[in-house]
Design a protein around this motif. Structure first.
Motif, PDB file in Angstrom:
ATOM      1  N   PHE A 130       0.830  -1.212   0.000  1.00 17.87           N
ATOM      2  CA  PHE A 130       0.000   0.000   0.000  1.00 17.87           C
ATOM      3  C   PHE A 130       0.860   1.256   0.000  1.00 17.87           C
ATOM      4  CE2 PHE A 130      -2.074   3.334   2.557  1.00 17.87           C
ATOM      5  CZ  PHE A 130      -3.159   3.606   1.732  1.00 17.87           C
ATOM      6  N   LYS A 131       1.961   1.245   0.783  1.00 11.90           N
ATOM      7  CA  LYS A 131       2.844   2.415   0.838  1.00 11.90           C
ATOM      8  C   LYS A 131       3.401   2.756  -0.537  1.00 11.90           C
ATOM      9  CE  LYS A 131       5.654   0.964   4.010  1.00 11.90           C
ATOM     10  NZ  LYS A 131       6.782   0.915   4.971  1.00 11.90           N
ATOM     11  N   MET A 132       3.657   1.724  -1.360  1.00 18.43           N
ATOM     12  CA  MET A 132       4.228   1.965  -2.681  1.00 18.43           C
ATOM     13  C   MET A 132       3.217   2.602  -3.632  1.00 18.43           C
ATOM     14  SD  MET A 132       7.289   0.304  -2.385  1.00 18.43           S
ATOM     15  CE  MET A 132       7.844  -0.478  -3.861  1.00 18.43           C
ATOM     16  N   ARG A 133       1.917   2.539  -3.294  1.00 19.00           N
ATOM     17  CA  ARG A 133       0.887   3.050  -4.190  1.00 19.00           C
ATOM     18  C   ARG A 133       0.279   4.372  -3.722  1.00 19.00           C
ATOM     19  NH1 ARG A 133      -2.420  -2.548  -5.758  1.00 19.00           N
ATOM     20  NH2 ARG A 133      -0.642  -3.597  -6.745  1.00 19.00           N
ATOM     21  N   LEU A 134       0.846   4.947  -2.673  1.00 19.99           N
ATOM     22  CA  LEU A 134       0.376   6.257  -2.225  1.00 19.99           C
ATOM     23  C   LEU A 134       0.633   7.290  -3.315  1.00 19.99           C
ATOM     24  CD1 LEU A 134       1.589   6.226   1.484  1.00 19.99           C
ATOM     25  CD2 LEU A 134      -0.765   6.081   0.673  1.00 19.99           C
ATOM     26  N   PRO A 135      -0.269   8.269  -3.481  1.00 19.77           N
ATOM     27  CA  PRO A 135      -0.167   9.211  -4.611  1.00 19.77           C
ATOM     28  C   PRO A 135       1.181   9.919  -4.736  1.00 19.77           C
ATOM     29  CG  PRO A 135      -2.283   9.452  -3.500  1.00 19.77           C
ATOM     30  CD  PRO A 135      -1.468   8.502  -2.681  1.00 19.77           C
ATOM     31  N   ILE A 136       1.698  10.491  -3.658  1.00 20.17           N
ATOM     32  CA  ILE A 136       2.923  11.277  -3.750  1.00 20.17           C
ATOM     33  C   ILE A 136       4.085  10.568  -3.065  1.00 20.17           C
ATOM     34  CG2 ILE A 136       4.023  13.439  -3.075  1.00 20.17           C
ATOM     35  CD1 ILE A 136       1.323  14.791  -3.372  1.00 20.17           C
ATOM     36  N   ALA A 137       3.862  10.102  -1.847  1.00 20.92           N
ATOM     37  CA  ALA A 137       4.950   9.475  -1.095  1.00 20.92           C
ATOM     38  C   ALA A 137       5.301   8.090  -1.613  1.00 20.92           C
ATOM     39  CB  ALA A 137       4.568   9.391   0.387  1.00 20.92           C
ATOM     40  N   GLY A 138       4.386   7.445  -2.347  1.00 26.67           N
ATOM     41  CA  GLY A 138       4.626   6.083  -2.803  1.00 26.67           C
ATOM     42  C   GLY A 138       5.845   5.953  -3.694  1.00 26.67           C
ATOM     43  N   LYS A 139       5.988   6.873  -4.652  1.00 27.21           N
ATOM     44  CA  LYS A 139       7.133   6.769  -5.565  1.00 27.21           C
ATOM     45  C   LYS A 139       8.444   7.039  -4.840  1.00 27.21           C
ATOM     46  CE  LYS A 139       6.284  11.505  -7.182  1.00 27.21           C
ATOM     47  NZ  LYS A 139       6.015  12.348  -8.372  1.00 27.21           N
ATOM     48  N   ILE A 140       8.397   7.872  -3.784  1.00 28.07           N
ATOM     49  CA  ILE A 140       9.615   8.120  -3.006  1.00 28.07           C
ATOM     50  C   ILE A 140      10.006   6.863  -2.240  1.00 28.07           C
ATOM     51  CG2 ILE A 140      10.619   9.523  -1.173  1.00 28.07           C
ATOM     52  CD1 ILE A 140       8.789  11.770  -1.980  1.00 28.07           C
ATOM     53  N   VAL A 141       9.033   6.204  -1.611  1.00 23.86           N
ATOM     54  CA  VAL A 141       9.305   4.975  -0.870  1.00 23.86           C
ATOM     55  C   VAL A 141       9.836   3.897  -1.809  1.00 23.86           C
ATOM     56  CG1 VAL A 141       8.255   3.124   0.487  1.00 23.86           C
ATOM     57  CG2 VAL A 141       7.588   5.492   0.901  1.00 23.86           C
ATOM     58  N   GLN A 142       9.227   3.787  -2.994  1.00 25.57           N
ATOM     59  CA  GLN A 142       9.655   2.770  -3.951  1.00 25.57           C
ATOM     60  C   GLN A 142      11.092   3.009  -4.421  1.00 25.57           C
ATOM     61  OE1 GLN A 142       7.401   2.632  -7.596  1.00 25.57           O
ATOM     62  NE2 GLN A 142       8.072   0.577  -8.084  1.00 25.57           N
ATOM     63  N   LYS A 143      11.402   4.241  -4.774  1.00 25.54           N
ATOM     64  CA  LYS A 143      12.753   4.539  -5.267  1.00 25.54           C
ATOM     65  C   LYS A 143      13.789   4.390  -4.165  1.00 25.54           C
ATOM     66  CE  LYS A 143      11.224   7.635  -8.969  1.00 25.54           C
ATOM     67  NZ  LYS A 143      11.170   9.030  -9.456  1.00 25.54           N
ATOM     68  N   ALA A 144      13.446   4.790  -2.945  1.00 29.65           N
ATOM     69  CA  ALA A 144      14.379   4.625  -1.833  1.00 29.65           C
ATOM     70  C   ALA A 144      14.630   3.139  -1.552  1.00 29.65           C
ATOM     71  CB  ALA A 144      13.831   5.313  -0.585  1.00 29.65           C
ATOM     72  N   THR A 145      13.587   2.316  -1.641  1.00 26.85           N
ATOM     73  CA  THR A 145      13.742   0.883  -1.417  1.00 26.85           C
ATOM     74  C   THR A 145      14.591   0.242  -2.497  1.00 26.85           C
ATOM     75  OG1 THR A 145      11.548   0.832  -0.375  1.00 26.85           O
ATOM     76  CG2 THR A 145      12.487  -1.270  -1.049  1.00 26.85           C
ATOM     77  N   LEU A 146      14.352   0.616  -3.765  1.00 22.27           N
ATOM     78  CA  LEU A 146      15.131   0.052  -4.865  1.00 22.27           C
ATOM     79  C   LEU A 146      16.581   0.539  -4.824  1.00 22.27           C
ATOM     80  CD1 LEU A 146      12.520   0.226  -7.762  1.00 22.27           C
ATOM     81  CD2 LEU A 146      13.257  -1.777  -6.471  1.00 22.27           C
ATOM     82  N   ALA A 147      16.794   1.757  -4.344  1.00 22.30           N
ATOM     83  CA  ALA A 147      18.163   2.243  -4.175  1.00 22.30           C
ATOM     84  C   ALA A 147      18.888   1.406  -3.133  1.00 22.30           C
ATOM     85  CB  ALA A 147      18.148   3.719  -3.768  1.00 22.30           C
TER      86      ALA A 147
END
Length: 411
Positions: free
Chosen positions: A259-276
């Protein structure tokens, strides 16, 4: 976290056994492989074994201070410096134990020294403290022992932990402002409903006028909060504990991370930080000589996101079946086309670790940019929310006040 008893053989063929905590038996197996032990048998620990474990290594007093991430990072850097200077490992640990200001850290270092004295390797001694040292940390130390480059591995681990700390602090600092604004709005709504609206309700009641629909809704909701605020307070606390218990389960943690990865604005930040974090961990493991399959296994436990961890586990399964890292990455659907192209180049040229390092830098720069513009992206949403709250209050409270003069004249 459940405990498991294990029996296995170390690098010299000796039988070793003990109790470790982990989410599943496979997680315990990965932890043992990372510390150089080949498991023979792993089964849930009985209550007696768990109590025995609680009185030995890896257990601390309930009220003892916790060992922070920065303390492990500092320990890693200091150990690298001492080993590079030629200080024997036992003397180095003794000095670090004496200089540590955290009593829990002192206890851990003392138990590590005792374990080394009994003939265990450093990686196995660290593995007796799974709450302090992650499986990835243990795997890196094991690689350092096998290759004879232990001090170099500690330096790389320090750089990796510093990177993780930087990413975590960046995300927290970016979310601090919107969190404070939302909290202020919640407090304001509570104060308005408990103290302000009841005062206006008495004024309106004194005039005996017909009130607008919005005003009646606000007064009804305010009366409900005044009568049941204690029950609402208990319900909020219970919901908080329930949510914490839910994300403590494997299924709940997976759904929440997804769910965190699909949040409108914060989701992409969480996803990119995790992939980094994934790319940086994979690059470090590959550069240190860890096989690809074992690297994917240990990295999956360090991304701090169960949703991405499951994708990495699927990548590992496909690589085990003979697929290339590129095909496994494409099937995971977790990477952008640019990243997939970089993985393809790295796999073709035999420099996958370098390409993964570049991917982590690319994701890190994107996260930094997103965090710098996060306030600008959230401000319009917060302004709309504040405007809606003010509009409701204006329609519900101030609109009847404008008609009080007409009501008074009728009287």
């Amino acid at each position: 976290m459940p405990a498991f008893t294990y029996r296995g053989r170390n690098g010299t063929g000796e039988v070793v056994n003990g109790v470790l905590e982990g989410a599943t038996a496979s997680a315990i197996a990965d932890m043992l492989f990372g510390s150089g032990v080949t498991p023979i048998e792993i089964k849930p620990a009985p209550a007696s074994a768990l109590k025995k474990k609680e009185g030995t290594a890896g257990s601390f007093d309930l009220f003892a201070p916790k060992i922070l991430h920065v303390e492990i990072m500092l320990f890693t850097r200091q150990l690298y410096t001492l080993l590079k200077a030629g200080v024997p490992i036992m003397r180095a640990l003794a000095g670090l134990q004496e200089s540590s200001v955290n009593p829990t850290m002192k206890t851990v270092l003392g138990q590590i020294r005792e374990s080394l004295d009994s003939g265990r390797e450093l990686s196995m001694s660290l593995a007796r403290h799974p709450k302090v040292f992650s499986p990835f940390y243990l795997a890196m130390v094991r690689v350092g022992e096998m290759t004879g480059r232990l001090e170099e591995v500690f330096l790389r681990l320090f750089d990796h932990m510093e990177f993780e700390r930087f990413m975590s602090e960046q995300v927290k600092s970016a979310l601090r402002y919107p969190s404070f604004v939302i909290l202020a709005m919640v407090v304001a709504m509570f104060v308005v409903n408990i103290f302000v609206i009841p005062a206006f309700a008495k004024v309106f009641e004194g005039f005996g006028a017909d009130l607008p629909l919005m005003t009646r809704i606000l007064i009804g909701f305010s009366n409900f909060m005044v009568a049941w605020w204690h029950a609402l307070f208990v319900a909020v606390i219970a919901a908080g504990f329930g949510f914490k218990s839910w994300i403590g389960t494997r299924r709940g943690r997976y759904l929440w991370d997804k769910f965190k990865m699909r949040l409108p604005i914060a989701g992409k930040i969480v996803q990119k930080a995790t992939l980094a974090r994934f790319a940086r961990s994979f690059a470090l493991a590959s550069r240190s000589g860890v096989p690809v399959i074992q690297a994917l296994t240990t990295v999956a436990q360090t991304v701090d996101n169960d949703f991405i961890a499951q994708k990495v586990d699927k990548m590992r399964d496909q690589v085990e079946r003979g697929e290339s890292v590129l095909r496994a990455a494409i099937a995971s659907q977790a990477f952008t086309p640019v990243v997939l192209q970089m993985i393809a180049v790295g796999e073709e040229s035999g420099s996958l670790d370098e390409m993964m390092e570049e991917i982590s830098k690319m994701y890190q720069s994107e996260v930094e940019y997103e965090l710098k513009t996060l306030a600008q992206q959230i401000e319009p949403i917060l302004i709309v929310m504040l405007g809606a709250m003010v509009l409701v209050l204006a329609l519900g409270i101030f609109l009847p006040l404008w008609d009080l003069g007409k009501v008074a004249m009728k009287k």
